[in-house]
Design an enzyme around this catalytic site. Structure first.
Site, PDB file in Angstrom:
ATOM      1  N   GLN A 162     -13.160 -20.411  31.633  1.00 18.53           N
ATOM      2  CA  GLN A 162     -13.102 -21.085  32.861  1.00 18.53           C
ATOM      3  C   GLN A 162     -12.162 -21.913  32.738  1.00 18.53           C
ATOM      4  OE1 GLN A 162     -17.040 -22.110  34.594  1.00 18.53           O
ATOM      5  NE2 GLN A 162     -16.924 -20.085  35.707  1.00 18.53           N
ATOM      6  N   LYS A 215     -14.413 -32.154  30.509  1.00 20.15           N
ATOM      7  CA  LYS A 215     -15.957 -32.260  30.252  1.00 20.15           C
ATOM      8  C   LYS A 215     -16.099 -33.599  29.583  1.00 20.15           C
ATOM      9  CE  LYS A 215     -20.365 -30.156  29.797  1.00 20.15           C
ATOM     10  NZ  LYS A 215     -21.121 -28.954  29.465  1.00 20.15           N
ATOM     11  N   MET A 223      -3.570 -12.147  67.670  1.00 22.97           N
ATOM     12  CA  MET A 223      -1.949 -12.731  67.818  1.00 22.97           C
ATOM     13  C   MET A 223      -1.158 -11.757  66.923  1.00 22.97           C
ATOM     14  SD  MET A 223      -0.153 -14.738  68.968  1.00 22.97           S
ATOM     15  CE  MET A 223      -0.830 -16.412  69.334  1.00 22.97           C
ATOM     16  N   GLU A 281     -15.803 -22.706  47.635  1.00 20.55           N
ATOM     17  CA  GLU A 281     -15.147 -23.767  47.414  1.00 20.55           C
ATOM     18  C   GLU A 281     -13.882 -24.195  48.398  1.00 20.55           C
ATOM     19  OE1 GLU A 281     -16.756 -22.793  43.213  1.00 20.55           O
ATOM     20  OE2 GLU A 281     -15.803 -21.847  44.993  1.00 20.55           O
TER      21      GLU A 281
END
Length: 564
Positions: free
Chosen positions: A112, A161, A477, A49
């Protein structure tokens, strides 16, 4: 006719002109994915994601249109946070849709569940939790409006949902009106007149342009202003491409790794014209010694950015494109020739700085590959006609210094947040947006591995993204800072244990190429550019000890550069 929330969601995206979603399915967004099965909308299936948000970000930066993301609840939503924060810091319009557990279960620690509205409140321009299907069209309309107007930025919409499965009459609102949000686009005429008068009285003016020039599509107006008055110009990292990189008035980028000429000009100017820039610490160096002799004109659409870091003398709140158009109209033609004549000593001084310390490196024919050489050969091979994305670190700075960007939206990089792992998925997003353009992601071997899984995405959709890995087997770096400021105590910056990138590319179904000597560089680039149906990884084994120079040490003024 009633429609369910999932179908209403897709119909709303269509109304907003969305052609592509970057997403990853999961339980609570399955109603949307079920409707998407028969819906005419391009969907790019990512592998993580975070990659989805960076792709949407790259898509947006390349096109100027908002990027769109769809993910599920819980970890799907939380995985977007780094991408959202990246877009927020660079003012990129991205709309992220996250799934959420049914409204009755919110707050019950359901499977979730995550309070993504609360989590992202500090790094979104605005966010929403949709509680009623009747509000869904209005909220989506507002989300796109807020993301793309004023100072752009990411907006998140959380979709429970049960809202997606409920049914309602569908009607998309024609207009948006939010009492508390009324962006101002037109600059105050009196302030613009003051700015013109002040500029025309100056002897050592400098244009300092930022990402706002690119975001407002104001590059033509900026070029017109510089040419009309013969003003030397510099840009920030995010402003690259906003002013032509090959233009004789361009001094290069300013700031921590800016050019000697740009930094010295800013430190000696008597009139700094800041356009769509926010005086970031990487640009200003030591703030109380920044541009010490200058009166400052600041044009920005965000009033909170003005005098936030550096006090300015003539603030102008408004859209950069609109303000520059008005400013150009107010410049009296009869004064232009005389004004340009008074600038001749200043131009002579700028040229002297340019000649004293140019960006340079030395490539030995039989020596190790210098990273700057790779960038210059990429520029030569493409004739500058490419979209360049970068990771973060040394690779980013070399790409900024040694590739010339003549057009806006051709340099795509994480500026404000400095997100390693951004460049490769951003390149995928840019390639999706611009299928006929050459897209090259310049990467470090450390950054590239942070979202390396998106190789599968690029292969799946036959995207010919070219990745140029400047492979020095260290976190370059960070190691450079250890060398310069920590007595060469190289603590945990060696990453020599890494995959064979050529074999890895082949394992994913991509093309893998490698150059170990300077003589091999051009051949690898030519072969990579010829591939049109899949991604290519170019593994350039570069000099491990090459630093990025100039460098302004943290907390020092811009004229205290390390040059060698």
């Amino acid at each position: 006719m009633k429609k369910n929330g999932a179908l209403i969601f897709l119909e709303c995206l269509k109304k907003e002109g969305v052609d592509t979603i970057f997403g990853f399915p999961g339980g609570v967004v399955l109603p949307i994915y079920d409707e998407l099965y028969d819906f005419d909308l391009n969907h790019i299936l990512v592998r993580h994601e975070q990659g989805a948000v960076h792709m949407a970000d790259g898509y947006s930066r390349a096109t100027g249109r908002p990027g769109v993301v769809l993910v599920t609840s819980g970890p799907g939503a939380t995985n977007t946070v780094t991408g959202i924060a990246t877009a927020y810091m660079d003012s990129i319009p991205v709309v992220v849709f996250t799934g959420q557990v049914p409204t009755a279960l919110i707050g019950n620690d359901a499977f979730q569940e995550a309070d993504i509205v609360g989590i992202t409140r500090p790094c979104t321009k605005h966010n929403y939790l949709v509680k009623d299907i009747k509000d869904l069209p209005r909220i989506i309309k507002e989300a796109f409006y807020i993301a793309t107007t004023g100072r752009p930025g990411p907006v998140l919409v959380d979709l429970p949902k049960d809202v997606l499965t409920a049914e309602a009459e569908y009607k998309y609102p024609e207009k948006v009106h939010i009492d508390s949000y009324q962006p101002n686009y037109t600059g105050h005429p009196g302030q613009i007149k003051k700015a013109v008068d002040f500029i025309l009285k100056s002897k050592r003016p400098v244009i300092y342009a930022g990402g706002g020039v690119v975001l407002s599509n104001a590059a033509p107006e900026l070029k017109a202003l510089a040419e009309k008055l013969k003003l030397p110009a510099t840009t920030t990292l995010m402003g690259l491409g906003g002013f032509p990189g090959t233009h004789p008035l361009f001094m290069g980028m300013l700031g921590m790794h800016g050019t000697y000429a740009a930094n010295m000009a800013v430190m000696n100017t008597d009139c700094l014209i800041a356009i769509g820039a926010r005086f970031d610490d990487r640009v200003t160096g030591k703030i109380d010694e920044f541009a010490p002799y200058a009166g400052i004109v600041h044009i920005d659409i965000d009033p909170t950015s003005i005098s936030k870091n550096v006090k300015v003398d003539i603030p102008i709140v408004g859209d950069v494109k609109s303000v520059l158009k008005d400013l150009l109209k107010l410049i009296p033609a009869q004064k232009v020739r005389e004004f340009k004549k008074t600038l001749e000593p200043w131009h002579s001084q700028v040229r002297q700085w340019e000649e004293t310390h140019r960006l340079s490196y030395k490539q030995e024919p039989k020596g190790k590959i210098k990273p700057q050489y790779v960038i210059e050969r990429l520029y030569a091979a493409t004739k500058g006609d490419a979209i360049i994305t970068t990771e973060v670190g040394q690779n980013q700075m070399w790409a900024a210094q040694f590739f010339k960007y003549d057009k806006p939206r051709t340099f795509i990089s994480s500026g404000g947040l400095g997100t390693m792992g951004f460049g490769f998925p951003a390149a995928i997003g840019a390639q999706v947006a611009m299928p006929k353009k050459t897209v090259i992601g310049i990467a470090g071997d450390g950054s590239f591995q942070m979202n390396i899984q998106e190789l599968a995405t690029a292969v799946q959709y036959k995207l010919p993204v070219k990745i140029a890995i400047l492979n020095n087997m260290v976190l370059g770096m960070v190691r450079q800072w250890q060398e310069f400021f920590y007595d060469k105590r190289y603590s945990h910056t060696c990453i020599s244990v890494a995959p064979d990138f050529v074999k890895l590319a082949e394992a994913y179904g991509a093309v893998g190429l490698r150059a170990k000597t300077p003589e091999e560089v051009d051949g690898v680039i030519k072969e990579a550019l010829a591939v049109k149906d899949r991604p290519v990884i170019m593994d350039f084994r570069i000099d491990q000890f090459e630093p990025v120079l100039p460098m302004v040490p943290a907390g020092q003024p811009l004229n205290k550069m390390l040059l060698v």
